[in-house]
Structures are given as structure tokens and as C-alpha cells.
Scaffold this motif. Sequence first.
Motif, PDB file in Angstrom:
ATOM      1  N   ALA A 299     -14.053  18.514  -5.360  1.00  0.00           N
ATOM      2  CA  ALA A 299     -12.867  19.505  -4.923  1.00  0.00           C
ATOM      3  C   ALA A 299     -11.393  19.042  -5.213  1.00  0.00           C
ATOM      4  N   LYS A 300     -11.391  17.556  -5.029  1.00  0.00           N
ATOM      5  CA  LYS A 300      -9.819  16.939  -5.236  1.00  0.00           C
ATOM      6  C   LYS A 300      -9.653  16.860  -6.723  1.00  0.00           C
ATOM      7  N   MET A 301     -10.763  16.589  -7.412  1.00  0.00           N
ATOM      8  CA  MET A 301     -10.608  16.490  -8.916  1.00  0.00           C
ATOM      9  C   MET A 301     -10.103  18.178  -9.635  1.00  0.00           C
ATOM     10  N   LYS A 302     -10.485  18.972  -9.012  1.00  0.00           N
ATOM     11  CA  LYS A 302     -10.441  20.305  -9.608  1.00  0.00           C
ATOM     12  C   LYS A 302      -9.091  20.846  -9.004  1.00  0.00           C
ATOM     13  N   LYS A 303      -8.585  20.163  -7.875  1.00  0.00           N
ATOM     14  CA  LYS A 303      -7.258  20.352  -7.561  1.00  0.00           C
ATOM     15  C   LYS A 303      -6.077  19.466  -8.287  1.00  0.00           C
ATOM     16  N   ILE A 304      -6.454  18.330  -8.514  1.00  0.00           N
ATOM     17  CA  ILE A 304      -5.449  17.288  -9.153  1.00  0.00           C
ATOM     18  C   ILE A 304      -5.561  17.324 -10.396  1.00  0.00           C
ATOM     19  N   PHE A 305      -6.722  17.528 -11.124  1.00  0.00           N
ATOM     20  CA  PHE A 305      -6.809  17.652 -12.650  1.00  0.00           C
ATOM     21  C   PHE A 305      -6.591  18.748 -12.910  1.00  0.00           C
TER      22      PHE A 305
ATOM     23  N   MET B 259       0.763  -1.125  -0.150  1.00  0.00           N
ATOM     24  CA  MET B 259      -0.049   0.017   0.096  1.00  0.00           C
ATOM     25  C   MET B 259       0.817   1.267   0.277  1.00  0.00           C
ATOM     26  N   LYS B 260       2.042   1.392   0.658  1.00  0.00           N
ATOM     27  CA  LYS B 260       2.911   2.262   0.527  1.00  0.00           C
ATOM     28  C   LYS B 260       3.460   2.540  -0.638  1.00  0.00           C
ATOM     29  N   LEU B 261       3.600   1.269  -1.449  1.00  0.00           N
ATOM     30  CA  LEU B 261       4.114   1.383  -2.959  1.00  0.00           C
ATOM     31  C   LEU B 261       3.074   2.149  -3.580  1.00  0.00           C
ATOM     32  N   MET B 262       1.751   1.780  -3.670  1.00  0.00           N
ATOM     33  CA  MET B 262       0.749   2.247  -4.371  1.00  0.00           C
ATOM     34  C   MET B 262       0.479   3.703  -3.978  1.00  0.00           C
ATOM     35  N   GLU B 263       0.697   4.222  -2.853  1.00  0.00           N
ATOM     36  CA  GLU B 263       0.923   5.445  -2.489  1.00  0.00           C
ATOM     37  C   GLU B 263       1.661   6.158  -3.212  1.00  0.00           C
ATOM     38  N   GLU B 264       2.839   5.652  -3.089  1.00  0.00           N
ATOM     39  CA  GLU B 264       4.032   6.520  -3.896  1.00  0.00           C
ATOM     40  C   GLU B 264       3.901   6.588  -5.342  1.00  0.00           C
ATOM     41  N   TYR B 265       3.272   5.475  -6.010  1.00  0.00           N
ATOM     42  CA  TYR B 265       3.269   5.366  -7.428  1.00  0.00           C
ATOM     43  C   TYR B 265       2.019   6.339  -7.932  1.00  0.00           C
ATOM     44  N   CYS B 266       0.877   6.218  -7.258  1.00  0.00           N
ATOM     45  CA  CYS B 266      -0.520   6.992  -7.461  1.00  0.00           C
ATOM     46  C   CYS B 266      -0.985   7.829  -6.454  1.00  0.00           C
ATOM     47  N   GLY B 267      -0.488   7.930  -5.425  1.00  0.00           N
ATOM     48  CA  GLY B 267      -1.459   8.677  -4.620  1.00  0.00           C
ATOM     49  C   GLY B 267      -0.617  10.087  -4.468  1.00  0.00           C
ATOM     50  N   ASN B 268      -0.862  10.768  -3.014  1.00  0.00           N
ATOM     51  CA  ASN B 268      -0.284  12.210  -2.985  1.00  0.00           C
ATOM     52  C   ASN B 268      -0.774  13.272  -3.868  1.00  0.00           C
ATOM     53  N   GLY B 269      -2.020  12.985  -4.263  1.00  0.00           N
ATOM     54  CA  GLY B 269      -2.634  14.167  -5.307  1.00  0.00           C
ATOM     55  C   GLY B 269      -1.965  13.987  -6.760  1.00  0.00           C
ATOM     56  N   LYS B 270      -1.853  12.745  -6.992  1.00  0.00           N
ATOM     57  CA  LYS B 270      -1.146  12.720  -8.530  1.00  0.00           C
ATOM     58  C   LYS B 270      -2.333  12.472  -9.521  1.00  0.00           C
ATOM     59  N   ASP B 271      -2.095  13.154 -10.764  1.00  0.00           N
ATOM     60  CA  ASP B 271      -2.909  12.968 -11.622  1.00  0.00           C
ATOM     61  C   ASP B 271      -2.332  11.507 -12.501  1.00  0.00           C
ATOM     62  N   ASN B 272      -2.949  10.576 -12.569  1.00  0.00           N
ATOM     63  CA  ASN B 272      -2.609   9.131 -13.271  1.00  0.00           C
ATOM     64  C   ASN B 272      -3.192   8.804 -14.297  1.00  0.00           C
ATOM     65  N   LEU B 273      -2.249   8.497 -15.433  1.00  0.00           N
ATOM     66  CA  LEU B 273      -3.029   7.985 -16.708  1.00  0.00           C
ATOM     67  C   LEU B 273      -3.032   6.516 -16.432  1.00  0.00           C
ATOM     68  N   ILE B 274      -4.108   5.726 -16.302  1.00  0.00           N
ATOM     69  CA  ILE B 274      -4.030   4.208 -16.363  1.00  0.00           C
ATOM     70  C   ILE B 274      -4.965   3.764 -17.552  1.00  0.00           C
ATOM     71  N   ALA B 275      -4.735   2.538 -17.777  1.00  0.00           N
ATOM     72  CA  ALA B 275      -5.675   1.761 -18.744  1.00  0.00           C
ATOM     73  C   ALA B 275      -6.521   1.118 -18.205  1.00  0.00           C
TER      74      ALA B 275
END
Length: 158
Positions: free
Chosen positions: A104-110, A8-24
Motif C-alpha cells: 500500500a505504501k509502495m502504491k502511494k509513494i512510487f 535519525m531526524k536528518l534521515m527522515e528529512e532526507y529520505c522519509g515522509n513518503g519520498k521516492d528515493n533513488l539510492i545506489a
Amino acid sequence: MNKYENAMKLMEEYCGNGKDNLIALATIALSPNAVGNPRPAVRMVDAYYEDGVFYVSTDANKNKMLEIGKNNEISICGLDLFVAQGTAENLGWVKDERNAEIRAKMKKIFTWFDAHGGEDNPDSIVLRITLTEGTITDNDKKYGEWQYKVDFTKKEVK
């Protein structure tokens, strides 16, 4: 720290912390193949990640949403970092009061959201992707393992 916590720490590092992720995002197409079997449909989507869930802003009339309406089981992947299965759910209009925190999160992240989110259109919805199982790869073996086979529901690594 146990293996699940490391994963879960890895997922947070990869994708969390307010990142805009491009996923398939893969779904089951509405039309079968030539011999009548189900066939996959995949597309890239912007998503943000939080606690085992990805959130996507999309239009309710897109093929992915029509496909999810018939079968809400999905698969996702993010480069060579993770693959996962889960379920998808239409949370409704992005401006619905119950989606206020997500919006609100979408407006900040995207960074594109205000210009392209189409949030005044009632068909502009929030798609929630809840992960059930998957494999998280740590090429650097930062926490000791190369791959984590995760059961997100049971909160364990196999």
C-alpha cells in the motif's frame, strides 16, 4: 535531543515522509575478478525509507537478488547525504498478505508502481534493506554536527 536522534531526524528529512528515493545499492557480484577476488556490483534503485529500513520493489530474478541470495550484506548511498551498510532480505511476493502494508505504501509513494510494478507476477518482490551502520552528512550543520557516524543496531552515534 541527542546525536542519534538528530541523525535519525536528518534521515527522515532526507529520505522519509513518503519520498521516492533513488539510492545506489551495492552487492557482491557472483563472479570474481580476474585474480579470483570478490568484486562489487552497484546499481540505482527506487526505495522508500522508514525507521532505519529501505524498501525496494524488484524482480526476484534480477542479478541483485541472486547476489543477495549468496551474500546479503550490502552498501547503499544517497548522493552526498549518507552512506551505509546493512543487510538485505527478500520479503517475497509483493501481493503476499504479509506485505499488504508495504505494498500500500509502495502504491502511494512510487507513482510508477501501478504501471510498472508487475505485481501480478509472483517474482515481483519486496526487498527490505535494514541499515546497520553508516555516516550521515549534514552540510548545513543544522543540528550542530557535520557528520554522524551511526550504529543503527545500537541506536547510537560514535
